[in-house]
Scaffold this motif. Structure first.
Motif, PDB file in Angstrom:
ATOM      1  N   ASN A 330     112.731 -13.650  38.521  1.00  0.00           N
ATOM      2  CA  ASN A 330     113.860 -13.160  38.916  1.00  0.00           C
ATOM      3  C   ASN A 330     114.556 -14.146  39.704  1.00  0.00           C
ATOM      4  N   VAL A 331     115.586 -14.898  38.947  1.00  0.00           N
ATOM      5  CA  VAL A 331     116.523 -15.863  39.736  1.00  0.00           C
ATOM      6  C   VAL A 331     117.700 -15.545  40.045  1.00  0.00           C
ATOM      7  N   SER A 332     117.995 -14.272  40.347  1.00  0.00           N
ATOM      8  CA  SER A 332     119.348 -13.738  40.398  1.00  0.00           C
ATOM      9  C   SER A 332     119.738 -14.380  41.806  1.00  0.00           C
ATOM     10  N   SER A 333     121.315 -14.552  42.133  1.00  0.00           N
ATOM     11  CA  SER A 333     121.930 -15.353  42.979  1.00  0.00           C
ATOM     12  C   SER A 333     121.393 -14.070  44.261  1.00  0.00           C
ATOM     13  N   GLU A 334     121.438 -13.023  44.372  1.00  0.00           N
ATOM     14  CA  GLU A 334     120.992 -12.062  45.393  1.00  0.00           C
ATOM     15  C   GLU A 334     119.529 -12.636  45.973  1.00  0.00           C
TER      16      GLU A 334
END
Length: 338
Positions: A330-334
């Motif tokens: 998971n490398v989402s911005s959030e």
């Protein structure tokens, strides 16, 4: 949540299943792009043995049962495809050499172990040396020699190889692919001069603006390492970052047990009991100097890397994610902001 007899509640493994679904979606994307044969309903792999559950029931046992069930089903679906190899003799010569070079043999206890670098393979090699009498104890303070006093399946004659593949107990241990890559990166470029000189200096020369003049290879960034992996052919990679699928060929070799790095001691103890090793033999504890890859460390490196590189690199490791039921990173911005 489910409520037990004593009134306490436990979380169902929803996060685990969510991760498995994510990993499987990556496999489906590969299938759609023609990288794998189209998946159709198939019979189970004809020589695949059911995995036995190690350990006793515990609070996390439900999650591990789900994990093993997902691995079994995914292995059968993928390995049962007509285009997939059914034995090591179906593999191209280079792939066959790789897997036979990573299968270690113990004739006394009749087992084969496929070693995967950065998945506790040094301790497993200690175990094999103790079983063969080359080491007195797993606790002997000697530098590990990864070649001597070990028997590799590839050193045997074809008929001897076939006999052992058919009749011996076969196992391997797997690890989250990105954790394994990060572990290799930190160890080889942060501690091992040979790797800094052989790989680090070349990586810096290739990918750093201006060629990184003066670098001794010990300052390779994680993004530079990822760019290097992206340009490498999976079958020609160094074994420390070659995909587990390429190292151990789980479709061509019908493993009886696939252990997890995350459950190392319990799974290792199960294997030792299963092969009827001496009662006093135990899997070595981690050394006090060992620095594990924590969730925070992994997040720091992944979120600091270029997302484009991660997105492009994942297909090389997608079979490791999917077959062994590991969630995609998971490398989402959030997530990274947290």
């Amino acid at each position: 949540r489910v409520r037990g007899a004593g009134g306490s509640s436990a979380l169902l493994p929803s996060m685990l299943m969510f991760g498995v679904i994510l990993a499987s979606s990556g496999l489906l994307l590969m299938i759609e792009k023609g990288i794998l044969a189209e998946v159709k309903p198939v019979n189970p792999h004809p020589v695949w043995s059911e995995l036995k559950e190690p350990g006793k029931d515990g609070e996390n046992e439900l999650e591990w049962r789900v994990l093993r069930d997902v691995r079994n089903r995914t292995m059968r679906a993928v390995c049962g495809q007509p285009s997939m190899p059914r034995s090591v003799w179906d593999l191209p010569a280079g792939q066959r050499r790789t897997v036979l070079r990573h299968l270690l043999v113990n004739d006394k206890y009749r087992f084969l172990y496929c070693y995967v670098p950065k998945v506790a393979c040094s301790n497993w090699k200690r175990i094999l040396k103790v079983l063969d009498g080359a080491l007195e104890s797993v606790d002997v303070k000697v530098k590990m020699d990864h070649k001597s006093d070990l028997v590799f399946l590839g050193d045997l004659e074809p008929e001897e190889i076939s006999y052992r593949l058919k009749n011996y107990y076969k196992f391997l241990f797997v690890r989250n692919p990105v954790e394994r890559l990060l572990s290799a990166y930190r160890n080889k470029f942060g501690e091992i001069k040979e790797y800094q000189q052989k790989y680090g200096m070349e990586i810096v020369r290739r990918y750093r603006p201006g060629g990184g003049g003066g670098s001794t290879g010990d300052d390779v960034t994680f993004s530079e390492f990822l760019r290097y992996l992206l340009d490498e052919e999976a079958e020609r990679m160094n074994e420390h970052w070659m995909p587990i699928y390429n190292l151990c060929q789980p479709c061509a070799v019908s493993y009886d047990f696939i252990g997890s790095y995350e459950r190392l001691e319990a799974d290792a103890d199960y294997v030792l009991r299963r092969v009827r090793s001496p009662p006093g033999l135990r899997f070595p504890h981690r050394q006090p100097w060992y620095k594990p890859v924590t969730a925070e460390t992994l997040q720091y490196y992944l979120c600091g890397a270029q997302r484009r590189l991660l997105a492009q690199l994942l297909p090389k490791y997608i079979l490791d994610f999917s077959l062994f039921a590991y969630p995609l990173p998971n490398v989402s911005s959030e997530f990274c902001r947290s």
